[in-house]
Structure formats: structure tokens, C-alpha cells
Design an enzyme around this catalytic site. Structure first.
Site, PDB file in Angstrom:
ATOM      1  N   LYS A 169      -0.988   0.982   1.106  1.00 37.66           N
ATOM      2  CA  LYS A 169      -1.287  -0.218   0.266  1.00 37.66           C
ATOM      3  C   LYS A 169      -1.387   0.102  -1.335  1.00 37.66           C
ATOM      4  O   LYS A 169      -2.217   0.952  -1.826  1.00 37.66           O
ATOM      5  CB  LYS A 169      -2.889  -0.746   0.567  1.00 37.66           C
ATOM      6  CG  LYS A 169      -3.438  -2.298   0.473  1.00 37.66           C
ATOM      7  CD  LYS A 169      -3.233  -2.778  -0.741  1.00 37.66           C
ATOM      8  CE  LYS A 169      -4.125  -2.352  -1.476  1.00 37.66           C
ATOM      9  NZ  LYS A 169      -4.019  -2.820  -3.355  1.00 37.66           N
ATOM     10  N   GLU A 242      -9.423  10.774  -4.671  1.00 43.19           N
ATOM     11  CA  GLU A 242      -8.751  11.398  -6.110  1.00 43.19           C
ATOM     12  C   GLU A 242      -9.171  10.203  -7.100  1.00 43.19           C
ATOM     13  O   GLU A 242      -8.592   9.060  -7.073  1.00 43.19           O
ATOM     14  CB  GLU A 242      -7.296  11.319  -6.044  1.00 43.19           C
ATOM     15  CG  GLU A 242      -6.741  12.247  -5.100  1.00 43.19           C
ATOM     16  CD  GLU A 242      -6.776  13.931  -5.264  1.00 43.19           C
ATOM     17  OE1 GLU A 242      -7.569  14.078  -6.589  1.00 43.19           O
ATOM     18  OE2 GLU A 242      -6.609  14.577  -4.547  1.00 43.19           O
ATOM     19  N   CYS A 276      -5.081   9.951 -15.204  1.00 44.09           N
ATOM     20  CA  CYS A 276      -6.252  10.478 -14.772  1.00 44.09           C
ATOM     21  C   CYS A 276      -6.661  11.726 -15.559  1.00 44.09           C
ATOM     22  O   CYS A 276      -7.431  12.339 -15.634  1.00 44.09           O
ATOM     23  CB  CYS A 276      -6.210  10.734 -13.226  1.00 44.09           C
ATOM     24  SG  CYS A 276      -5.008  11.389 -12.438  1.00 44.09           S
ATOM     25  N   GLU A 374     -14.834   7.048 -18.664  1.00 40.85           N
ATOM     26  CA  GLU A 374     -13.426   7.183 -18.610  1.00 40.85           C
ATOM     27  C   GLU A 374     -13.044   5.986 -19.529  1.00 40.85           C
ATOM     28  O   GLU A 374     -13.431   4.945 -19.446  1.00 40.85           O
ATOM     29  CB  GLU A 374     -12.777   6.997 -17.248  1.00 40.85           C
ATOM     30  CG  GLU A 374     -11.203   7.316 -17.254  1.00 40.85           C
ATOM     31  CD  GLU A 374     -10.782   7.312 -15.704  1.00 40.85           C
ATOM     32  OE1 GLU A 374      -9.923   8.291 -15.483  1.00 40.85           O
ATOM     33  OE2 GLU A 374     -10.981   6.392 -15.135  1.00 40.85           O
TER      34      GLU A 374
HETATM   35  P1  NAD Z   1      -8.870   0.746  -8.440  1.00 38.95           P
HETATM   36  O1  NAD Z   1     -10.202   1.527  -7.893  1.00 38.95           O
HETATM   37  O2  NAD Z   1      -9.330  -0.691  -9.129  1.00 38.95           O
HETATM   38  O3  NAD Z   1      -7.898   0.498  -7.447  1.00 38.95           O
HETATM   39  C1  NAD Z   1      -7.085   1.439  -6.685  1.00 38.95           C
HETATM   40  C2  NAD Z   1      -6.780   0.964  -5.418  1.00 38.95           C
HETATM   41  O4  NAD Z   1      -7.951   0.409  -4.450  1.00 38.95           O
HETATM   42  C3  NAD Z   1      -5.857  -0.342  -5.479  1.00 38.95           C
HETATM   43  O5  NAD Z   1      -4.835  -0.337  -4.525  1.00 38.95           O
HETATM   44  C4  NAD Z   1      -6.854  -1.237  -4.933  1.00 38.95           C
HETATM   45  O6  NAD Z   1      -6.326  -2.716  -4.706  1.00 38.95           O
HETATM   46  C5  NAD Z   1      -7.785  -0.746  -4.122  1.00 38.95           C
HETATM   47  N1  NAD Z   1      -8.862  -1.243  -3.970  1.00 38.95           N
HETATM   48  C6  NAD Z   1      -9.821  -1.999  -4.628  1.00 38.95           C
HETATM   49  N2  NAD Z   1     -10.991  -2.460  -3.950  1.00 38.95           N
HETATM   50  C7  NAD Z   1     -10.864  -1.821  -2.910  1.00 38.95           C
HETATM   51  C8  NAD Z   1     -11.914  -1.798  -1.818  1.00 38.95           C
HETATM   52  N3  NAD Z   1     -13.005  -2.323  -1.632  1.00 38.95           N
HETATM   53  N4  NAD Z   1     -11.532  -1.127  -0.688  1.00 38.95           N
HETATM   54  C9  NAD Z   1     -10.104  -0.588  -0.501  1.00 38.95           C
HETATM   55  N5  NAD Z   1      -9.163  -0.441  -1.478  1.00 38.95           N
HETATM   56  C10 NAD Z   1      -9.579  -1.194  -2.623  1.00 38.95           C
HETATM   57  O7  NAD Z   1      -8.382   1.835  -9.811  1.00 38.95           O
HETATM   58  P2  NAD Z   1      -6.858   1.352 -10.533  1.00 38.95           P
HETATM   59  O8  NAD Z   1      -7.529   0.826 -11.683  1.00 38.95           O
HETATM   60  O9  NAD Z   1      -5.713   1.017  -9.866  1.00 38.95           O
HETATM   61  O10 NAD Z   1      -6.665   2.770 -10.996  1.00 38.95           O
HETATM   62  C11 NAD Z   1      -7.229   3.641 -12.167  1.00 38.95           C
HETATM   63  C12 NAD Z   1      -8.239   4.568 -11.605  1.00 38.95           C
HETATM   64  O11 NAD Z   1      -7.480   5.552 -10.735  1.00 38.95           O
HETATM   65  C13 NAD Z   1      -8.609   5.348 -12.785  1.00 38.95           C
HETATM   66  O12 NAD Z   1      -9.987   5.543 -12.805  1.00 38.95           O
HETATM   67  C14 NAD Z   1      -7.906   6.646 -12.724  1.00 38.95           C
HETATM   68  O13 NAD Z   1      -8.600   7.989 -13.195  1.00 38.95           O
HETATM   69  C15 NAD Z   1      -7.894   6.782 -11.243  1.00 38.95           C
HETATM   70  N6  NAD Z   1      -6.551   7.739 -10.939  1.00 38.95           N
HETATM   71  C16 NAD Z   1      -7.205   8.862 -10.310  1.00 38.95           C
HETATM   72  C17 NAD Z   1      -6.230   9.767 -10.161  1.00 38.95           C
HETATM   73  C18 NAD Z   1      -6.320  11.207  -9.612  1.00 38.95           C
HETATM   74  O14 NAD Z   1      -5.346  11.839  -9.039  1.00 38.95           O
HETATM   75  N7  NAD Z   1      -7.568  11.502  -9.527  1.00 38.95           N
HETATM   76  C19 NAD Z   1      -4.855   9.595 -10.313  1.00 38.95           C
HETATM   77  C20 NAD Z   1      -4.486   8.298 -10.873  1.00 38.95           C
HETATM   78  C21 NAD Z   1      -5.626   7.402 -11.162  1.00 38.95           C
END
Ligand code: NAD
Length: 523
Positions: A169, A242, A276, A374
């Protein structure tokens, strides 16, 4: 009275963040279809596993060739959908995936080879043991928008090569890149049911989590990660999380100011700070502080902000208004509490609604949100320190623990300091590039999550370890089976002494006393 049931379909809109142009509107895959994709993946997975690692490696090789051939098209799509400069799309996405594929192609066979487990215990010498690494079955991957190709692709490829089926997804903001990955993998002959992309929003992700999956690999925010962990705990579903970061950069008193300031500027502004691993907190030794800040401010003012398709662009737009507002609020709070703005510090409406100027903040203090929460935007926040101990304390006083960097002319000193930093990765004299080292594990501690992706540890997440043991004397009853007696008690004591008594003479006596065990009657 007749009732009209209206089926409302949710939609996701893929938009170019630089221009606001709608690239495509897509319907979210319905929950029932998510469940059926998982069921089809489950049905298809055994044949995929049975295909064997050589064939799967060959398919990954084909995918690698396709991605290489289509690198320009793929990087353009990433820039149009996620906003980052085209050159960054090539470097941090296409190249990362090509190299991760190289790593998997080179290492999957050895990784999946049965691993002998020699037995040290004298009681177990008649057995031979092995570790088998078996696929989980169906792995769900839920990914964010900031690295719309490299994050889902690296996880997907590791899952596929180890024999799993995958349902992915992608983020609702970057569905098109997810679909492009799907079409390339299908073209490379990954069967359609073995890898499927389900386009959708958070609710679609939640439906995938609720479906009959064997493991979830999630990359995204701490808030969503915690929600997922709670749901997963109820059914003991294994998860890799992650999550976010607040990575510190420690510039020691012997650092090269020119190099370290260039690193800080790139590390804070690459992908408009939406990484990240980006430099979110910069601590600089008091003796370099002013000169370091001047260098950062001067370099930041030279950055060209604009559409990522323009080859002159250094920094692109932010992904959406919500993210931009977080940055704006944190910068305003820092300013109100005494931080000085040396560059940027505001939106750039003349470029479009989603542009924020690369910003250098001096004199930030540890308690400000900008040093705690963050930011995920183009802000370089700099604070002074006076001793290595203070730098370590500041670096570790954080809810997060994804990565960190230490800058010094003395590598030994840097490595010594790195050992005291609570983070999944610490780089000495570089930042962020660890993500491009396919052999290196990626992942964090504390609120940055659990589990690892990339490299051998990433592959380990995709398999279940099974211990297979085979007895070489199948016709012999084991010495410890029933038929307990006074004599056996004494022989067992002697058997323990035979292995663990301090003196050789004691062990020899014990050997003689324990031989009776071999002959005693057993049930
Ligand atoms: P997000 O948590 O809003 O969304 C991530 C994914 O989760 C999306 O595909 C979203 O549709 C899905 N999602 C949302 N609610 C959900 C639920 N209840 N159940 C299952 N899936 C759900 O994050 P974002 O804004 O897309 O990404 C930014 C964040 O990601 C930042 O905090 C960043 O630090 C983190 N990030 C971490 C890494 C790492 O490797 N540690 C890498 C990249 C980004």
C-alpha cells in the site's frame, strides 16, 4: 419504501507539489478487494517459494535491467509526484534500488542456504542441526511518500527474493510511483498475484493490516506506527516499524568547518528536509559556532529553490500544506523564544503555495519544539556545546534514535564518541548516505521504531527461522528417557561432572562412573 444504498468510493489524488497540477485521481481499493488480494497472494506464494532462489534472483536481475533502462522515466515520475529534484530522484531512489537489487542478487543464495549448527554439548553429539530460513508467506508493506520508490522497492525486493508474496500500500500522495513499481515487477515476470499494489489512503492501510497477512513492514510517522503496533499486538502479528527521526549532527572542535557546513546544509535540505535521516539538530562546538553558522548561512542563501524538473534546482517544494504548516509553526515558536533566523524563515509564495525557504536558525535551545519534535522540512537548527560529554548528552536526550553523525578530523575520536550515541546508525564524517549502502542495516531505536530494513538484517526480517534437527542414531533410545533410578541419578551427576568439573582427574573419574548410563534399561 425503497431504500437507496449509496456506495461511496474514496479517492486519492496524485498531485505535482511544485505546480499543483493533478496528475491522476484514483479510487481507493475497496476493503473487500484488499482482502481478496491478500487471499490471492496467499494462494500464489507456495509456487513462488517453490520456484527456487535461482529463478527468483534471475527475475530480480530482469527487474534491475528494466529499472536501469527506464531510469529517466522513473526519476521524472518521482520528481513530478514527490517534488524532489530530478538528480535526487536518480541518486536517492533509482540508484538506491538498483544497488539494493545488486546486493540481493549477490547475497540471496548464500543467505537462504541451510546453515549448519554444530553442537557443543556432549549429550547432543549424536545429532546434526541446521537453520532453515523460510518465507513468512504474505508480507504487507505500507510506505510513505518521501522516498516513494526506494522505501517500498527495497523492502519488496527483499521479501520477494526470500520467497514471500507481497501486497504493497503506497502513500496516498505517491500512488503513481507505487503503480510504476508494480508494472516493472510484473514485466520482470513476478506473477501478478505474488506482488500487488493496493492504492489507497490510511483506511486502505488499516484494511491491509486487518487482512490475513503474516507480517507487516511499515514505514511512516510515529503516530501511525503506534496505532499499527497496537492493532498488531492484539493478534501477535510481527511488524517492522521504520518511524521518524530527529537526527543530531555533532560538529566537534577539530572539525573542518567548510566540509561540515556543506554537510549540514545538504543534510538538512535534501528532499526539502523531508527525509527520515535528515539533519534535524545540529550541535556545534562553541569554538567554531560563529564561523560555522556564517558558512551555513552563506551556503544556504546560494541554494536555488524551485521545480525539481529544472536541473538548476537544489531544493524542491514540500509535499503538502499540512507539512508546511508544521514547519512554519516550529520556526515561529523558535523565533518567539529567541532563535535567530540567519537565512530563509518564511514561505516563498512567488514560487507556488508549497515552497518554504531553506532556513538556518541559530541559538535554538534544547527545549524548543524544533529540537524535540520531528520537523520534516527545510530547517537547519544550530546550537552550541562546550564539551564532548555535553554533545553526547544533548544528542541522546531525545525521544528518537534513528541516526546521528559526528564531524571531526580525528576518526578514532569520532568513532569513540559514536559508541555513546543511542541511534540505529552513527556516521563519522558523513550523513544520510548510509541509506545508499545496501549492505548496511537501516532502522532505529526508541520512537524511531523497531526492526531493520536493508542488507542482511533486512533479509532476516523477511524469513522465519526454523531449526531442523536430525538424530544420527535413530534406533537408539535417548539416555535421558524414562526408567529413572537411583543409579541413573548418580550417573547423571557424574555426567555433569564429566563436562564441567574443574580438574582433569575429577573429569576422568566421572567418565568412568557415568558409562553405566549407556547400558541402563529405558522404557
Ligand atoms: P504516515 O504515517 O502519515 O503514512 C505512512 C503510510 O501509512 C501511508 O501509506 C498511509 O496511507 C498509511 N497509513 C495511515 N494511517 C494508517 C493506518 N491507520 N493503518 C495502516 N496504514 C496507515 O507517514 P507519512 O507522512 O507518509 O511519512 C512521513 C513519516 O515517515 C515521517 O515521520 C518520517 O520520518 C517517516 N519515515 C521514516 C523512515 C524510516 O526509515 N525510519 C523513512 C521514511 C519516512
Amino acid at each position: 419504501m425503497a431504500t437507496n444504498f449509496e456506495v461511496t468510493t474514496r479517492r486519492v489524488v496524485s498531485t505535482n507539489p511544485a505546480t499543483g497540477e493533478v496528475l491522476r485521481e484514483l479510487e481507493c481499493v475497496a476493503d473487500v478487494e484488499v482482502h481478496s488480494a491478500v487471499a490471492r497472494a496467499r494462494a500464489a506464494q507456495p509456487s513462488w517459494a517453490a520456484l527456487g532462489v535461482e529463478r527468483r534472483v534471475a527475475i530480480l536481475g530482469k527487474f534491475q535491467r528494466l529499472l536501469h533502462q527506464q531510469k529517466g522515466e522513473v526519476a521524472t515520475l518521482i520528481t513530478r509526484e514527490a517534488g524532489k529534484p530530478y538528480v535526487e530522484a536518480l541518486l536517492t531512489e533509482v540508484l538506491v534500488v538498483l544497488d539494493a537489487t545488486r546486493f540481493l542478487v549477490d547475497n540471496a543464495f548464500g543467505f537462504l542456504r541451510e546453515q549448519p549448527v554444530p553442537h557443543g554439548s556432549m549429550a547432543m553429539k549424536t545429532k546434526t542441526g541446521r537453520i532453515l530460513r523460510e518465507p513468512h508467506g504474505v508480507i504487507a508493506i505500507v510506505s510513505p511518500w518521501n522516498y516513494p520508490l526506494s522505501i517500498p522497492a527495497v523492502d519488496t525486493l527483499a521479501a520477494l527474493v526470500t520467497g514471500n508474496a507481497v501486497v504493497l500500500k503506497p502513500s496516498e500522495f505517491t500512488s503513481l510511483v507505487g503503480l510504476k513499481l508494480e508494472s516493472m515487477l510484473h514485466e520482470a515476470e513476478v506473477p501478478k498475484d505474488v506482488f500487488r499494489v493496493v492504492v489507497g489512503d490510511g483506511a486502505t492501510g488499516a484494511a491491509l493490516l486487518a487482512s490475513d497477512i503474516d507480517k507487516l513492514v511499515f514505514t511512516g510517522s510515529v503516530t501511525t506506527g503506534k496505532r499499527i503496533a497496537q492493532t498488531a499486538a492484539a493478534r501477535l502479528l510481527p511488524v517492522v516499524l521504520e518511524l521518524g527521526g530527529k537526527d543530531p549532527m555533532l560538529v566537534l572542535d577539530d572539525a573542518d568547518i567548510d566540509v561540515a557546513s556543506s554537510a549540514a546544509v545538504w543534510g538538512a535540505f535534501v528532499n526539502a528536509g523531508q527525509a527520515c535521516l535528515s539533519v534535524e539538530r545540529c550541535y556545534v562546538h562553541q569554538s567554531l559556532y560563529t564561523r560555522f553558522l556564517e558558512a551555513c548561512a552563506a551556503k544556504t542563501r546560494q541554494l536555488r529553490v524551485g521545480n525539481g524538473m529544472d536541473p538548476q534546482t537544489d531544493v524542491g517544494p514540500m509535499i503538502h500544506e499540512r507539512q508546511l504548516r508544521i514547519v512554519e509553526e516550529q520556526v515561529e515558536e523558535a523565533k518567539a523564544r529567541g532563535a535567530r533566523v540567519l537565512a530563509g524563515g518564511s514561505r516563498l509564495p512567488e514560487l507556488g503555495p508549497q515552497f518554504y525557504a531553506p532556513t538556518v536558525l541559530a541559538d535554538v535551545t534544547h527545549g524548543m519544539s524544533i529540537m524535540q519534535v520531528e520537523t520534516f522540512g527545510p530547517v537547519l537548527s544550530v546550537a552550541p556545546f562546550t564539551s564532548d560529554e555535553e554533545a553526547i548528552r544533548l544528542a541522546n536526550d531525545s525521544d528518537f534514535g534513528l541516526a546521528a553523525s559526528v564531524w571531526t578530523r580525528d576518526r578514532k575520536r569520532g568513532e569513540g564518541l559514536a559508541r555513546h550515541i543511542a541511534a540505529g546508525t552513527v556516521m563519522v564524517n558523513d550523513t544520510i548516505s548510509c541509506f545508499g549502502i545496501s549492505e548496511a542495516p537501516h532502522g532505529g531505536l526508541k520512537a524511531s521504531g523497531m526492526g531493520r530494513s536493508h542488507g542482511r538484517f533486512g533479509m532476516e526480517e523477511m524469513v522465519r527461522v526454523k531449526y531442523l534437527d536430525s538424530d544420527r542414531l535413530p534406533r537408539m533410545k535417548k539416555l535421558w528417557w524414562y526408567g529413572y533410578s537411583e543409579a541413573l541419578t548418580r550417573e547423571m551427576e557424574a555426567f555433569v561432572d564429566l563436562q564441567f568439573a574443574q580438574r582433569a582427574s575429577e573429569r576422568l573419574r566421572a567418565a568412568l562412573k557415568s558409562v553405566g548410563m549407556l547400558k541402563r534399561p529405558r522404557l
